[in-house]
Design a protein around this motif. Structure first.
Motif, mmCIF file in Angstrom:
data_model
loop_
_atom_site.group_PDB
_atom_site.id
_atom_site.type_symbol
_atom_site.label_atom_id
_atom_site.label_comp_id
_atom_site.label_asym_id
_atom_site.label_seq_id
_atom_site.Cartn_x
_atom_site.Cartn_y
_atom_site.Cartn_z
ATOM 1 N N PRO A 298 36.858 -48.853 43.016
ATOM 2 C CA PRO A 298 37.318 -50.007 42.232
ATOM 3 C C PRO A 298 36.481 -51.256 42.514
ATOM 4 O O PRO A 298 36.342 -51.675 43.656
ATOM 5 C CB PRO A 298 38.772 -50.185 42.690
ATOM 6 N N LEU A 299 35.908 -51.787 41.431
ATOM 7 C CA LEU A 299 35.062 -52.986 41.511
ATOM 8 C C LEU A 299 33.918 -52.787 42.509
ATOM 9 O O LEU A 299 33.526 -53.712 43.215
ATOM 10 C CB LEU A 299 35.895 -54.207 41.894
ATOM 11 N N GLY A 300 33.373 -51.594 42.551
ATOM 12 C CA GLY A 300 32.330 -51.269 43.519
ATOM 13 C C GLY A 300 30.943 -51.684 43.054
ATOM 14 O O GLY A 300 30.693 -51.946 41.873
ATOM 15 N N ILE A 301 30.022 -51.711 44.012
ATOM 16 C CA ILE A 301 28.618 -52.058 43.767
ATOM 17 C C ILE A 301 27.753 -50.982 44.412
ATOM 18 O O ILE A 301 28.021 -50.547 45.537
ATOM 19 C CB ILE A 301 28.262 -53.434 44.359
ATOM 20 N N LYS A 302 26.715 -50.562 43.703
ATOM 21 C CA LYS A 302 25.762 -49.612 44.269
ATOM 22 C C LYS A 302 24.355 -50.190 44.212
ATOM 23 O O LYS A 302 24.010 -50.947 43.290
ATOM 24 C CB LYS A 302 25.820 -48.267 43.540
ATOM 25 N N LYS B 209 36.863 -45.224 52.474
ATOM 26 C CA LYS B 209 37.047 -45.749 53.827
ATOM 27 C C LYS B 209 37.133 -47.267 53.852
ATOM 28 O O LYS B 209 37.878 -47.839 54.656
ATOM 29 C CB LYS B 209 35.896 -45.270 54.714
ATOM 30 N N HIS B 210 36.347 -47.942 53.004
ATOM 31 C CA HIS B 210 36.295 -49.407 53.030
ATOM 32 C C HIS B 210 36.565 -49.956 51.629
ATOM 33 O O HIS B 210 36.201 -49.342 50.614
ATOM 34 C CB HIS B 210 34.928 -49.900 53.509
ATOM 35 N N LEU B 211 37.177 -51.132 51.595
ATOM 36 C CA LEU B 211 37.333 -51.846 50.339
ATOM 37 C C LEU B 211 35.976 -52.306 49.827
ATOM 38 O O LEU B 211 35.070 -52.612 50.607
ATOM 39 C CB LEU B 211 38.231 -53.069 50.526
ATOM 40 N N SER B 212 35.839 -52.369 48.509
ATOM 41 C CA SER B 212 34.655 -53.012 47.953
ATOM 42 C C SER B 212 34.774 -54.525 48.126
ATOM 43 O O SER B 212 35.865 -55.061 48.367
ATOM 44 C CB SER B 212 34.504 -52.661 46.470
ATOM 45 N N PHE B 213 33.647 -55.216 48.003
ATOM 46 C CA PHE B 213 33.656 -56.658 48.221
ATOM 47 C C PHE B 213 34.583 -57.369 47.239
ATOM 48 O O PHE B 213 35.379 -58.233 47.623
ATOM 49 C CB PHE B 213 32.235 -57.202 48.093
ATOM 50 N N HIS B 214 34.514 -57.011 45.975
ATOM 51 C CA HIS B 214 35.338 -57.702 44.977
ATOM 52 C C HIS B 214 36.809 -57.317 45.101
ATOM 53 O O HIS B 214 37.686 -58.121 44.775
ATOM 54 C CB HIS B 214 34.812 -57.408 43.578
ATOM 55 N N PRO C 39 32.058 -75.108 44.881
ATOM 56 C CA PRO C 39 30.981 -74.107 44.791
ATOM 57 C C PRO C 39 31.054 -73.270 43.522
ATOM 58 O O PRO C 39 30.038 -72.732 43.078
ATOM 59 C CB PRO C 39 31.202 -73.244 46.048
ATOM 60 N N TRP C 40 32.233 -73.120 42.919
ATOM 61 C CA TRP C 40 32.361 -72.329 41.698
ATOM 62 C C TRP C 40 31.643 -72.975 40.513
ATOM 63 O O TRP C 40 31.437 -72.326 39.489
ATOM 64 C CB TRP C 40 33.833 -72.125 41.362
ATOM 65 N N GLU C 41 31.264 -74.245 40.661
ATOM 66 C CA GLU C 41 30.525 -74.924 39.604
ATOM 67 C C GLU C 41 29.042 -75.063 39.926
ATOM 68 O O GLU C 41 28.236 -75.302 39.026
ATOM 69 C CB GLU C 41 31.116 -76.317 39.358
ATOM 70 N N VAL C 42 28.674 -74.922 41.191
ATOM 71 C CA VAL C 42 27.295 -75.173 41.614
ATOM 72 C C VAL C 42 26.534 -73.880 41.888
ATOM 73 O O VAL C 42 25.377 -73.727 41.476
ATOM 74 C CB VAL C 42 27.286 -76.073 42.872
ATOM 75 N N VAL C 43 27.166 -72.951 42.579
ATOM 76 C CA VAL C 43 26.481 -71.744 43.031
ATOM 77 C C VAL C 43 26.237 -70.800 41.861
ATOM 78 O O VAL C 43 27.118 -70.571 41.032
ATOM 79 C CB VAL C 43 27.309 -71.034 44.125
ATOM 80 N N GLN C 44 25.025 -70.264 41.788
ATOM 81 C CA GLN C 44 24.663 -69.313 40.743
ATOM 82 C C GLN C 44 24.687 -67.906 41.318
ATOM 83 O O GLN C 44 23.872 -67.535 42.144
ATOM 84 C CB GLN C 44 23.271 -69.631 40.179
ATOM 85 N N GLN C 45 25.642 -67.108 40.873
ATOM 86 C CA GLN C 45 25.773 -65.736 41.329
ATOM 87 C C GLN C 45 24.848 -64.825 40.530
ATOM 88 O O GLN C 45 24.218 -65.230 39.553
ATOM 89 C CB GLN C 45 27.219 -65.262 41.170
ATOM 90 N N SER C 46 24.806 -63.566 40.946
ATOM 91 C CA SER C 46 24.073 -62.570 40.176
ATOM 92 C C SER C 46 24.878 -62.220 38.933
ATOM 93 O O SER C 46 26.110 -62.332 38.916
ATOM 94 C CB SER C 46 23.839 -61.320 41.028
ATOM 95 N N PRO C 47 24.219 -61.783 37.861
ATOM 96 C CA PRO C 47 24.971 -61.385 36.647
ATOM 97 C C PRO C 47 25.975 -60.277 36.917
ATOM 98 O O PRO C 47 27.036 -60.228 36.284
ATOM 99 C CB PRO C 47 23.859 -60.924 35.692
ATOM 100 N N LEU C 48 25.677 -59.379 37.866
ATOM 101 C CA LEU C 48 26.620 -58.311 38.192
ATOM 102 C C LEU C 48 27.904 -58.875 38.781
ATOM 103 O O LEU C 48 29.012 -58.447 38.408
ATOM 104 C CB LEU C 48 25.974 -57.330 39.168
ATOM 105 N N ASP C 49 27.802 -59.839 39.679
ATOM 106 C CA ASP C 49 28.998 -60.457 40.253
ATOM 107 C C ASP C 49 29.802 -61.193 39.190
ATOM 108 O O ASP C 49 31.041 -61.190 39.229
ATOM 109 C CB ASP C 49 28.607 -61.418 41.380
ATOM 110 N N ASP C 50 29.116 -61.822 38.262
ATOM 111 C CA ASP C 50 29.828 -62.512 37.185
ATOM 112 C C ASP C 50 30.611 -61.521 36.324
ATOM 113 O O ASP C 50 31.739 -61.802 35.905
ATOM 114 C CB ASP C 50 28.839 -63.302 36.319
#
Length: 647
Positions: free
Chosen positions: A306-310, A197-202, A140-151
Motif C-alpha cells: 500500500p502506497l509503496g515505492i520501488k 515486514k515494514h510500512l511504506s513511507f506514505h 514547508p508544504w508551500e515551499v518544498v518541491q517534492q518528486s512527482p511520484l510523491d505528489d
C-alpha cells in the motif's frame, strides 16, 4: 612539570587592534574562531593571512599553518602580528554567504568539536549539511518541491478495498459494515496477512498525520515528520558559550532509545534486466576480486505494498576503485558530475549502490560460500556506516517535514552466497537513526560485523577541548522470559537496530531502457577490458569503407557508451541531449535526425580515422623473407607501431 603559562599576543588589521590570550602549545588554526570574532562579519576566512610586519613581511595563510604550534615559530609574550584578509563578494546588497549559514554565529563550524574546518584539511566524503531543529522551514508544504511520484501518492487515499464477507455482512450489495469497509494502508492485520515486514513511507505518513493533525479540531496544521537530531544544538538561547566551552540542558541531546524502524523509505528494488547483474558479476568471475558500483534508475509506485515505492535500476556504473579479495576501496571519482549529468539527460538519477561479497566454494560448479545467514549477520557494521553516509548525501525532500526533508531513498544492495551456495541479492537501507548517529559521530564500525560500537566522549583535540558529546544510548530487546527490557548500548549493541530490509526482483518481461548494453564497462583495465575508439567504431557500425546509420541508432542505447561519448566532448549540449533522448526512446526518426547533426559527423570522422584498418598485403619479397625466417613476428609488430603516438 609546571603547566605552560598563557601568553598575550597583539593583532592589528585595517579595522583596528585587539589582544588575545593564547596557549603557546596551541596550533595556529585554533586562533581562527577567536580572530573572526574581532573582525567584520563579511571577512572571507579562507583569505586570512598573518604577517610579522605591516609591509614587506613574511605572509602566511592561516589555513597553511595546520600542525604548527605558536611556540615553534618563537612567538613570545607581547609579540604583535599583522592580519590581512579579503571581504566576501556582495550579491544584491547582501553577503554571498548562503542564508543557511548566516543564521549561525560568524565563527561557527560544521564540526561537533567546535574547531573550524579549514580549506586545506583532508576531510572524509561530505555528509548532509549540518542542520538544527531550530532551522525549520515555515510552511514547508508551500515551499518544498517534492518528486512527482510523491505528489501522486499524496493525492491517493491508500485505502485497501475488501470484498463483501458472505458470513458476517448482513447488508445489501450497496451497503458497508465493519467487515467489508476499506482498510487503512497501515492496517496491522493486512500487513501481517500479506507478510509485509515494514510500512511504506506514505503509509507511515498517513498513520502519524492522523494522530498529529485532526481536522475536526480545526487547529493549525503541523508537519507530522521530524528528523532525529543527536548533536548539541547551536545558538542556545541560554546565552552561554557554544559547545565545547559551554553546554546546558536546553542544547544537549536527549538520551537515545533505539528500536527497529517500523517503516522504510523504499519498499522494493527492481533490476530492469538480468543482464545488469550478469555483467556486474563478470568482474568477480574473471578477476576473483570484489566490485562496487552505483545504481542509476528512477522511482515508481510499487503496487504490491500500500502506497509503496520501488527503485528501478537501469544501469550500474563502476567508479575508479581498488578491488581486493576481501573488499573494495573507492578512489577519487573525478567525472562523477559528468556521469550524473548523462543520467539526468536520460531521465535517471543515482538511486543506490551495489557491491559483491563472494568467495568461491572451490567445487568447480559455480557455488559460493554462504557468509551471511541467521547465525552470523546479514549486513555488517561497516556496511551500515557506509550506507548511512551515502544516504546522508542524498536526502529526500518532502513537504511533510518541518525541515523540508526526511530520510533518503538511496538503497544498498549486496551480492553474496545464500544457504544453497547460489549467488543472491539482498537489499537494505540504513535507518534514519543510523544516519543521524553517523552524522553526530556517535557510533563506529566494529571488527565484529554483528555489533556497532558507541564512541567514547573522552577524546580531546589539540587544544584540549572535547571532541564530541555522546548522549546516553539504549536499546530494547526481548529477554529470555519474553519481556521487553532496556539495555545500555555501551560499549556495543546489535547492528540489526540500524537498518531495514527491502525486497528485490526482476520484471516478468524485461524492458530496460538500455537494450544494447554490450559496450565495455569503464575502469576494468585490471582484467584487460578497456574502452577504445575502435570499439566505439565497431559498435556504431563505422569502418573505413562504410557507415551503417541504422546500426548506429540501434546501438546507442548503452549507458556506458553514452558516458564515453560525453567524455570525448565532441557533441554540443543540444546534440548530447538529443543523443540521450534517442537512447531512451529508441525513436528511429529522431535517431536519423541525430545522424545529420554536425557533432555526429565530426564523431564519425574521428572514428573512421582512428578505427582498425585492414593490414596491407605484404610484398612478395617480404612474404618470402618471412617464410625463410628472416623476420621475427615481434619485430614486425614493433615496426607497425613505430610511428604511433599517444598524444
Amino acid at each position: 612539570m609546571s603547566a605552560v603559562k598563557p601568553i598575550l599576543l597583539r593583532f592589528e588589521s585595517k579595522n583596528g587592534q585587539f589582544r588575545l590570550n593564547v596557549n603557546p602549545s596551541d596550533h595556529f588554526p585554533t586562533l581562527l574562531s577567536k580572530i573572526l570574532d574581532k573582525l567584520p562579519k563579511d571577512v572571507d576566512s579562507r583569505t586570512l593571512t598573518l604577517s610579522n610586519k605591516p609591509h614587506g613581511g613574511e605572509d602566511r595563510l592561516l589555513s597553511s599553518l595546520k600542525g604548527v604550534a605558536m611556540e615553534r615559530v618563537g612567538l613570545r609574550h607581547g609579540d604583535k602580528l599583522y592580519i590581512k584578509y579579503k571581504e566576501q563578494p556582495q550579491i544584491n546588497g547582501n553577503s554571498g554567504v548562503p542564508a543557511a549559514t548566516t543564521s549561525q554565529p560568524h565563527n561557527s563550524s560544521n564540526r561537533l568539536n567546535g574547531l573550524p574546518i579549514l580549506p586545506a584539511e583532508d576531510l572524509p566524503p561530505a555528509l548532509l549539511p549540518q542542520t538544527s531543529p531550530t532551522t525549520t522551514i515555515k510552511d514547508p508544504w508551500e515551499v518544498v518541491q517534492q518528486s512527482p511520484l510523491d505528489d501522486r501518492l499524496d493525492k491517493k487515499d491508500g485505502k485497501i478495498p475488501r470484498a463483501r464477507d458472505q458470513k458476517m455482512c448482513r447488508h445489501g450489495p450497496k451497503g458497508m459494515c465493519d467487515y467489508c469497509m476499506p482498510l487503512e494502508p497501515y492496517s496491522p492485520k493486512y500487513l501481517e496477512e500479506k507478510k509485509i515486514k515494514h510500512l511504506s513511507f506514505h503509509s507511515h505518513l498517513r498513520k502519524i498525520n492522523s494522530a498529529t493533525n485532526k481536522p475536526e479540531l480545526k487547529s493549525s496544521f503541523m508537519p507530522p515528520l521530524s528528523e532525529p537530531y543527536y548533536r548539541v544544538k547551536p545558538d542556545c538561547p541560554s546565552g552561554h558559550p557554544q559547545w565545547p566551552e559551554g553546554i546546558c540542558t536546553k542544547c544537549q541531546p536527549s538520551a537515545i532509545t533505539l528500536q527497529p524502524q517500523p517503516f522504510r523509505m523504499v519498499d522494493h528494488v527492481e533490476f530492469a534486466s538480468p543482464s545488469l547483474i550478469e555483467s556486474f558479476l563478470n568482474f568477480w568471475r574473471l578477476g576473483g576480486a570484489q566490485r562496487i558500483g552505483f545504481l542509476y534508475g528512477h522511482y515508481e509506485e510499487y503496487t504490491e505494498v500500500p502506497l509503496g515505492i520501488k527503485a528501478v535500476v537501469e544501469a550500474i556504473y563502476e567508479p575508479p576503485q581498488i578491488d581486493e579479495i576481501d573488499g573494495c576501496t573507492l578512489n577519487e571519482w573525478e567525472n562523477e558530475g559528468e556521469v550524473d549529468e548523462v543520467a539526468r539527460l536520460c531521465g535517471l538519477q543515482k538511486i543506490g549502490v551495489i557491491f559483491t561479497d563472494l568467495i568461491d566454494a572451490g567445487t568447480g560448479d559455480g557455488k559460493v560460500i554462504c557468509k551471511r545467514h541467521t547465525d552470523s549477520y546479514y549486513l555488517s557494521s561497516l556496511e551500515v556506516a557506509f550506507s548511512a553516509r551515502m544516504q546522508a548525501q542524498y536526502p529526500k525532500p518532502t513537504k511533510w517535514s518541518d525541515t523540508g526533508r526526511f530520510g533518503s531513498n538511496f538503497v544498498t544492495c549486496v551480492m553474496s552466497g545464500d544457504e544453497d551456495g547460489n549467488i543472491s541479492i539482498s537489499a537494505f537501507q540504513a535507518s534514519n537513526s543510523a544516519v543521524e548517529m553517523v552524522r553526530a559521530d556517535i557510533i563506529e564500525p566494529s571488527a565484529d560485523p554483528t555489533v556497532m560500537l558507541v564512541q567514547s566522549d573522552e577524546g580531546e583535540d589539540e587544544a584540549g577541548r572535547r571532541i564530541r558529546y555522546i548522549p546516553e544510548v539504549f536499546y530494547r530487546r526481548i529477554n529470555e522470559y519474553g519481556a521487553s527490557v532496556q539495555e545500555n548500548a555501551k560499549p556495543s549493541f546489535p547492528v540489526e537496530y540500524l537498518y531495514v530490509t527491502l525486497t528485490h526482483g526482476f520484471p516478468k518481461e524485461p524492458a530496460g531502457i538500455f537494450n544494447a548494453s554490450d559496450f565495455p564497462i569503464e575502469n576494468r583495465e585490471v582484467i584487460g577490458q578497456g574502452q577504445e575508439l575502435r570499439t566505439v567504431a565497431s559498435k556504431l557500425g563505422v569502418s573505413s569503407e562504410k557507415i551503417d546509420g541504422q546500426k548506429s541508432v540501434k546501438s546507442i542505447a548503452d549507458f556506458h557508451l553514452l558516458c564515453f561519448l560525453h567524455g570525448m566532448g565532441v557533441l554540443s549540449k543540444e546534440e548530447e541531449s538529443l543523443l540521450c533522448h534517442v537512447a531512451r526512446s529508441h525513436d528511429i526518426a529522431e535517431g536519423f535526425q541525430l545522424l545529420n547533426t554536425p557533432g555526429w559527423a565530426t564523431l564519425l570522422a574521428i572514428l573512421q580515422e582512428s578505427g582498425e584498418r585492414p593490414p596491407k598485403r605484404p610484398s612478395p619479397a617480404v612474404f618470402q623473407a618471412e617464410q625463410q625466417g628472416y623476420f621475427d613476428a615481434n619485430e614486425q609488430l614493433a615496426k607497425r607501431f613505430k610511428g604511433a603516438s599517444l598524444r
